[in-house]
Design an enzyme around this catalytic site. Structure first.
Site, PDB file in Angstrom:
ATOM      1  N   ARG A  84       0.702  -1.253  -0.021  1.00 22.78           N
ATOM      2  CA  ARG A  84      -0.123   0.099  -0.174  1.00 22.78           C
ATOM      3  C   ARG A  84       0.902   1.283  -0.052  1.00 22.78           C
ATOM      4  NH1 ARG A  84      -2.569   3.469   4.677  1.00 22.78           N
ATOM      5  NH2 ARG A  84      -4.122   4.400   3.684  1.00 22.78           N
ATOM      6  N   GLY A 203      -9.220   7.843  10.529  1.00 16.03           N
ATOM      7  CA  GLY A 203      -9.250   8.686   9.454  1.00 16.03           C
ATOM      8  C   GLY A 203     -10.673   8.536   8.647  1.00 16.03           C
ATOM      9  N   ARG A 232      -7.919  14.836  13.483  1.00 24.49           N
ATOM     10  CA  ARG A 232      -7.718  15.782  12.379  1.00 24.49           C
ATOM     11  C   ARG A 232      -8.845  16.553  12.233  1.00 24.49           C
ATOM     12  NH1 ARG A 232      -6.138  11.467   7.882  1.00 24.49           N
ATOM     13  NH2 ARG A 232      -5.499  10.024   9.328  1.00 24.49           N
ATOM     14  N   ARG A 275     -15.740   5.190  20.997  1.00 24.92           N
ATOM     15  CA  ARG A 275     -16.337   4.611  21.871  1.00 24.92           C
ATOM     16  C   ARG A 275     -16.391   5.539  23.525  1.00 24.92           C
ATOM     17  NH1 ARG A 275     -12.952  -0.352  20.324  1.00 24.92           N
ATOM     18  NH2 ARG A 275     -11.574   1.415  19.505  1.00 24.92           N
ATOM     19  N   GLY A 321     -13.814   1.544  11.102  1.00 32.72           N
ATOM     20  CA  GLY A 321     -14.032   1.315  12.551  1.00 32.72           C
ATOM     21  C   GLY A 321     -15.428   2.138  13.211  1.00 32.72           C
TER      22      GLY A 321
END
Ligand code: AMP
Length: 388
Positions: A84, A203, A232, A275, A321
């Protein structure tokens, strides 16, 4: 075909050895804190316990050497290696077999992602030295977004500047969005034509995909743009950068602030992890609630922008996620999109599963899906296609 997938980040190196045909994962792990003290490797083998190996990891090349050492103890022949690469820029409109020339391109475009591309190129060097008989493939995260039309990827800055410095929207998470399209297309038996793909992890980005073609995405020249993320800030008025610098912050401090000290962490004041923030909001913490509201509001604001890129949308898919694991976030986003005809089935939304699932509510004009992403598998598929 057995493929080793390597994902080198700025201070980490994730790896996964899998069989593309059976999707069996033989081993996977993460070399963490590369170039920092207290480095270690978290390693896991099929059916085994997770182990923590404390090792010295001064750079990515050494990390790759450790990975080969660990994997050599398994009785699995590696048939190909997929890498990647975060930034492929104009050089990688699709995945490419590594040659001296294509590896040179990874370094050529590195100034656009210096923390990632140089490390990734070093790891590719190491793989070629270590296993010269095995082919390597570069899978760039930006490739898919090169399809975006110019009116959507160009910034309205002077032409000589954008040309000289190669400034445009490159986006990120392209491999994930490509996979989400592929799974959605198969799951809906080709009924999806206009998909808003929502990769919501630490992200986060959205992508407008029309009949498999990428029409727009929310990240920009770098992965800082667009949605509010864990640490971010996402899109802000660019003049804020100049204002901060005029008020004494250095360029590096602003960069660090926007990438590492902002987003959900800054607004909630407690954590970058959804969470913790959801638990805080449930306990009545107003800052946590505000962080969740801002995240969902910005997401829907940009879903509408992605829909505009396709003149409408018939499917929205949640992934990564947060998208896969937070029914609260999915529900909050869908409720804000009700005026666009989106309805979620709250009971189906609560079900936890690792499978692609339909959570569309009755009377919804838009199909609502949860599509677990698997970038490693997508990379391995590209390796199989190019080397298999
Ligand atoms: P990713 O970058 O795709 O691995 O996503 C990581 C993020 O997913 C974490 O930082 C959490 O914010 C979020 N996440 C993971 N599990 C859950 C969960 N059960 N509920 C809410 N958010 C979650």
């Amino acid at each position: 075909m057995n493929v080793l997938v390597i994902n080198a980040g700025s201070s980490s190196l994730k790896y996964q050895l899998l069989n593309v045909d059976t999707r069996e994962v033989y081993a996977k792990g993460n070399c963490e804190r590369i170039g920092i003290e207290d480095a270690f490797i978290g390693h896991e083998e099929m059916g085994g316990e997770k182990q923590k190996l404390v090792v010295d990891l001064p750079n990515h090349k050494v990390a790759a050497q450790h990975v080969f050492e660990i994997l050599s103890k398994l009785d699995v022949k590696i048939d190909g290696i997929g890498h990647r690469v975060v930034q492929g820029a104009w050089r990688f409109p699709e995945s490419k077999v590594v040659t001296d020339e294509t590896l040179g391109w990874v370094r050529e475009v590195a100034p656009l992602a210096p923390l990632h591309n140089y490390a990734e190129a070093d790891v590719i060097d190491e793989c070629r030295e270590r296993m010269p008989e095995v082919g390597n493939v570069v899978v760039a995260d930006s490739s898919f977004h090169l399809q975006i039309p110019e009116y959507a990827h160009r910034y309205a800055l002077p032409r000589d500047v954008v040309d000289r410095l190669h400034i445009r929207k490159y986006g990120a998470h392209g491999t994930s969005h490509r996979y989400i399209w592929r799974m959605t297309d198969a799951f809906t038996k080709h009924e999806t034509h206009k998909l808003v793909s929502c990769h919501l992890g630490s992200g986060a980005s959205l992508c407008a995909i029309q009949d498999g073609r990428d029409m727009d995405t929310t990240m920009g020249l770098t992965p800082l743009d667009g949605l509010i993320m864990g640490t971010r800030c996402g899109s802000i008025d660019p003049a804020i950068v100049c204002y901060l610098e005029r008020n004494g912050y250095t360029n590096d401090e602003v960069d660090d602030m926007m990438n590492k000290q902002s987003g959900l962490l800054a607004v909630s004041g407690i954590s970058s992890d959804t969470r913790d923030i959801e638990a805080g909001a449930a306990d009545g913490d107003a800052n946590c609630q505000l962080a969740l509201d801002m995240f969902a509001y910005r997401a829907t604001y940009l879903v509408a922008a992605m829909a505009q890129a396709m003149q409408g949308f018939d499917t929205i898919a949640f992934s990564a996620g947060i998208g896969e694991n937070s029914p609260e976030t999915r529900s909050s986003i869908c409720k804000r999109l009700e005026w666009l005809g989106v309805k979620v089935d709250e009971e189906k939304n609560k079900v936890r599963s690792g499978e692609v699932r339909d959570i569309t509510g009755e009377g919804s004009k838009v199909r609502v899906l949860v599509v677990p992403t698997d970038e490693e598998y997508m990379i391995a598929l590209d390796v199989q296609e190019l080397l298999g």
